[in-house]
Write a protein that holds these residues in place. Structure first.
Motif, PDB file in Angstrom:
ATOM      1  N   VAL A  96     -44.822 -82.804  11.824  1.00 24.53           N
ATOM      2  CA  VAL A  96     -44.235 -82.595  10.765  1.00 24.53           C
ATOM      3  C   VAL A  96     -44.660 -84.046   9.470  1.00 24.53           C
ATOM      4  O   VAL A  96     -44.988 -84.930  10.373  1.00 24.53           O
ATOM      5  CB  VAL A  96     -43.234 -81.973   9.727  1.00 24.53           C
ATOM      6  N   LYS A  97     -45.453 -83.842   8.598  1.00 19.57           N
ATOM      7  CA  LYS A  97     -45.218 -84.306   7.709  1.00 19.57           C
ATOM      8  C   LYS A  97     -43.754 -84.962   6.844  1.00 19.57           C
ATOM      9  O   LYS A  97     -43.319 -83.991   6.665  1.00 19.57           O
ATOM     10  CB  LYS A  97     -46.550 -84.420   6.618  1.00 19.57           C
ATOM     11  N   LYS A 100     -44.350 -88.450   0.641  1.00 18.28           N
ATOM     12  CA  LYS A 100     -45.802 -89.562   0.895  1.00 18.28           C
ATOM     13  C   LYS A 100     -44.866 -91.028   0.301  1.00 18.28           C
ATOM     14  O   LYS A 100     -45.219 -91.748   1.097  1.00 18.28           O
ATOM     15  CB  LYS A 100     -46.798 -89.665  -0.536  1.00 18.28           C
ATOM     16  N   VAL A 126     -42.765 -87.146  13.560  1.00 20.24           N
ATOM     17  CA  VAL A 126     -42.676 -86.630  12.433  1.00 20.24           C
ATOM     18  C   VAL A 126     -43.999 -88.297  12.233  1.00 20.24           C
ATOM     19  O   VAL A 126     -44.109 -88.979  12.925  1.00 20.24           O
ATOM     20  CB  VAL A 126     -41.896 -87.659  10.764  1.00 20.24           C
ATOM     21  N   ALA A 127     -45.602 -87.389  11.506  1.00 19.71           N
ATOM     22  CA  ALA A 127     -46.709 -88.493  11.255  1.00 19.71           C
ATOM     23  C   ALA A 127     -46.660 -89.106  10.933  1.00 19.71           C
ATOM     24  O   ALA A 127     -45.682 -89.569   9.499  1.00 19.71           O
ATOM     25  CB  ALA A 127     -47.348 -87.548  10.600  1.00 19.71           C
ATOM     26  N   LYS A 128     -47.436 -90.357  11.425  1.00 19.41           N
ATOM     27  CA  LYS A 128     -47.535 -92.013  10.583  1.00 19.41           C
ATOM     28  C   LYS A 128     -48.645 -91.747   9.689  1.00 19.41           C
ATOM     29  O   LYS A 128     -49.135 -91.319  10.003  1.00 19.41           O
ATOM     30  CB  LYS A 128     -48.209 -92.620  11.975  1.00 19.41           C
ATOM     31  N   SER A 129     -47.852 -92.618   8.660  1.00 19.85           N
ATOM     32  CA  SER A 129     -48.704 -92.616   7.276  1.00 19.85           C
ATOM     33  C   SER A 129     -49.020 -94.140   6.679  1.00 19.85           C
ATOM     34  O   SER A 129     -48.087 -94.890   6.882  1.00 19.85           O
ATOM     35  CB  SER A 129     -48.133 -91.914   5.988  1.00 19.85           C
ATOM     36  N   HIS A 441     -43.888 -74.256   8.882  1.00 15.16           N
ATOM     37  CA  HIS A 441     -45.228 -74.612   8.566  1.00 15.16           C
ATOM     38  C   HIS A 441     -45.333 -73.678   8.106  1.00 15.16           C
ATOM     39  O   HIS A 441     -46.849 -74.526   7.502  1.00 15.16           O
ATOM     40  CB  HIS A 441     -45.334 -74.922  10.420  1.00 15.16           C
ATOM     41  N   ARG A 447     -48.149 -79.491   4.122  1.00 15.66           N
ATOM     42  CA  ARG A 447     -46.983 -80.633   3.092  1.00 15.66           C
ATOM     43  C   ARG A 447     -46.216 -80.653   4.109  1.00 15.66           C
ATOM     44  O   ARG A 447     -45.907 -80.549   5.007  1.00 15.66           O
ATOM     45  CB  ARG A 447     -46.903 -79.696   1.763  1.00 15.66           C
ATOM     46  N   ALA A 448     -45.589 -81.613   3.988  1.00 18.13           N
ATOM     47  CA  ALA A 448     -43.737 -82.328   4.129  1.00 18.13           C
ATOM     48  C   ALA A 448     -42.769 -80.935   4.058  1.00 18.13           C
ATOM     49  O   ALA A 448     -42.992 -80.406   2.791  1.00 18.13           O
ATOM     50  CB  ALA A 448     -43.514 -83.176   3.626  1.00 18.13           C
TER      51      ALA A 448
END
Length: 621
Positions: A96-97, A100, A126-129, A441, A447-448
């Protein structure tokens, strides 16, 4: 002995910290799938000289939890400083996100000038940004930083992982006859071999920790580096790993703070000492930032227990269990210094649901076989049976957590205390685990999910939690409330209302059969899955046919998505081979892969389909 060099090595080298630098280096040495089965924790069966020596120079924490009893969710807790349950990231190998504005802790350290390396496992949910690490690879190392630059470095050792305690051939070093077999395991040669091999792997892991310490000492960095050693969750043996008992969540934590940085220590830190302070993985990121002189951001949910921004000790630790690989479940736990409370929100599911990966361990296989053959007695039988809604254990007198005290009048006060602590934590963090994974989802829509959880219109948490509490309590004479829940405008409330009938079994399902039949057309696919399973397991012949048809129609991951397909296939599996015999050909034709799905999730549908087919084949013999 080379660990002694850690505290008497050369004073300077090319990479030694600048003597004027007041910021410490921090070294994290981690190991996989092991609890506090170490000599320094009083385990006389263990052979761990290097970690024991480190402990003699620092402090061991007697009450440290990993929050999650399995790697990916636990590592998500570490990297974020937040409970994955509020991020939509509690499930094993989900993705997941983050919002930001929420960074991962190495990003805060790098902004402050630290060189940050990870060698090498990530496995976050969680995805890396943006750029998180300066280097995250098998070659990542603190020695590659600029001269004088403070570093934060992780070295992760996998030799004690679950997969390493079951690989054969293996010549045992530890005597299996001397292994301690917990009360919930049968005492067989296979079980003793696995426990002995587990301790062998811990000794091998300890040697690797020794190499990390020796390298640091030889570089002249021992006096400038705060060292953490910890495991990533409980042992890889069944009923430890994956279960939010103390046995699955308690990890060793040894911390060494060199004299020049003792001002960053807490009052409970002492040389060759023990701390009974309650700490957990959610506290690690805030603590790390605090040691580096960085004030932890307010969105982090843990509490710094060392450093400039340390906080007062906490009264409780919190654990969780969501989907484990291909199987769904929902469990929450909380402990104080003596008792652990466990809340099972899906008590109709057996503890030991069939997990392909877990069943590769010899202990799991012989344990289940003996149960099926009627050769076990309580508490060895419990793992293969359905769960009570609540569990309470006294860790002081019952380290194996097998004597449930929920019905004890003597323990009513502590039961109410921990029950309320757990309830308030769910509300405080807005635990998203009560929303079906597919709904998370769908509503997040790229989105997060955290944002969904904090939208009271999409996620009316108090109302949902009230229905989940009622549904899972097995409280009698509440059919009217559950039926009202089936008519609620919120998908998640309806999901839990349907679950309440499924949990209560045949009589309740038959009483609510007309409403459950209507729920087969619900706008939420997750609600349809639960209603179909309830009718398929406990309805009349026509209900069974309708339940099977509905579940099969929702089992195509390309049409309905991975998470709906997994929920539907879990339902078909629970119906059993006799009820699904007529659709076995259609099950065999279901798509098993989708290249758009995260690679870590690719095998879960395959495992479910194969298990359903395997059960059918066994039934036909």
């Amino acid at each position: 002995m080379f660990v002694l060099a850690l505290f008497s090595g050369p004073a300077t080298t090319l990479f030694a910290a600048d003597s004027e630098n007041t910021r410490p280096n921090v070294l994290w040495i981690t190991s996989e799938d092991n609890g506090p089965h170490l000599g320094c924790y009083g385990d006389t069966y263990a052979d761990t000289p290097h970690i024991d020596k480190l402990a003699s120079r620092g402090t061991i924490y007697l009450n440290c939890w990993s929050n999650a009893p399995v790697c990916a969710p636990a590592r998500t807790t570490l990297i974020t400083g937040m409970y994955p349950t509020c991020l939509g990231a509690e499930h094993m190998r989900s993705m997941v996100k983050l919002p930001k504005q929420f960074l991962m802790y190495p990003q805060y350290l790098r902004e402050a000038g630290y060189y940050c390396t990870n060698n090498s496992k990530e496995d976050y949910n969680v995805a890396k940004s943006g750029k998180v690490w300066d280097d995250s690879s098998r070659k990542a190392h603190w020695k590659n930083r600029k001269p004088g630059q403070p570093f934060f470095a992780v070295f992760n050792h996998t030799i004690s992982h679950e997969s390493k305690i079951r690989n054969r051939p293996h010549t045992l070093v530890h005597d299996p006859a001397k292994a301690r077999v917990p009360a919930y395991h049968p005492d067989t040669p296979e079980v003793r071999h696995d426990w002995a091999q587990y301790y062998d792997r811990i000794t091998e892991m300890d040697a690797l920790v020794g190499k990390n310490l020796k390298e640091l000492a030889e570089a002249g960095l021992a006096d400038d580096t705060i060292i953490f050693y910890y495991g990533d969750h409980g042992s890889g043996m069944p009923r430890s790993k994956r279960w939010p008992y103390n046995s699955g969540l308690q990890v060793p934590l040894v911390i060494y703070i060199p004299p020049k940085f003792r001002n960053l220590a807490s009052s409970d830190y002492q040389t060759d000492g023990e701390s009974d302070r309650l700490v957990s993985f959610v506290d690690f990121a805030p603590t790390l930032l605090s040691l580096a002189g960085i004030e932890p951001p307010k969105h982090m949910q843990g509490y710094a227990f060392l450093g400039q921004h340390q906080t007062k000790p906490q009264d409780y630790l919190f654990g969780f269990r969501g989907r484990m690989d291909e199987r769904y479940d929902l469990v929450r736990s909380v402990r104080n210094k003596r008792y652990v409370y466990i809340r099972n929100y899906m008590p109709h599911k057996e503890y030991g649901q069939y997990l392909n990966y877990m069943f590769q361990t010899p202990t799991t296989q012989v344990w289940k076989r003996m149960y099926d053959e009627g050769k076990l007695v309580p508490p060895q039988t419990y793992f293969w049976e359905t769960k009570p809604a609540e569990e309470l254990y006294d860790l002081q007198s019952d380290q194996d957590e097998v004597h449930n005290l929920v019905g004890s009048d003597k323990h009513l006060n502590v039961l109410n205390e921990l029950r309320e602590a757990q309830h308030q934590k769910l509300l405080a963090i807005r635990d998203l685990g009560f929303m079906p994974e597919a709904e998370i989802h769908r509503l997040a829509d790229g989105r997060a999910p955290y944002l969904v959880g904090h939208n009271s219109q999409l996620y009316p948490m108090p109302e949902i939690l009230a229905m989940a509490d009622l549904a899972s309590s097995r409280k009698p004479h509440c059919e009217a409330e559950l039926l009202a829940g089936l008519k609620n405008s919120n998908d998640v409330v309806r999901y839990w209302a349907a679950m309440g009938f499924l949990i209560r079994g045949q009589q309740a399902v038959q009483q609510a059969a007309p409403q459950l039949r209507a729920a087969l057309q619900d706008s939420s696919k997750s609600v349809r899955c639960i209603a179909a399973e309830a009718l398929g397991r406990y309805g009349n012949q026509q209900d069974v046919q309708a339940g099977v048809k509905t579940l099969l129609s929702l089992s195509n991951l390309n049409k309905d998505g991975l998470y709906v397909a997994m929920l539907a296939l879990n339902g078909l599996d629970k119906l059993g081979p006799e009820k699904t015999a007529s659709v076995q050909d259609q099950i065999a034709k279901l798509p098993l892969k989708n290249d758009k799905i995260d690679r870590r999730l690719q095998n879960y549908v395959t495992r479910l389909v194969e298990r359903i087919q395997e059960q059918q084949q066994q039934n036909e013999k």
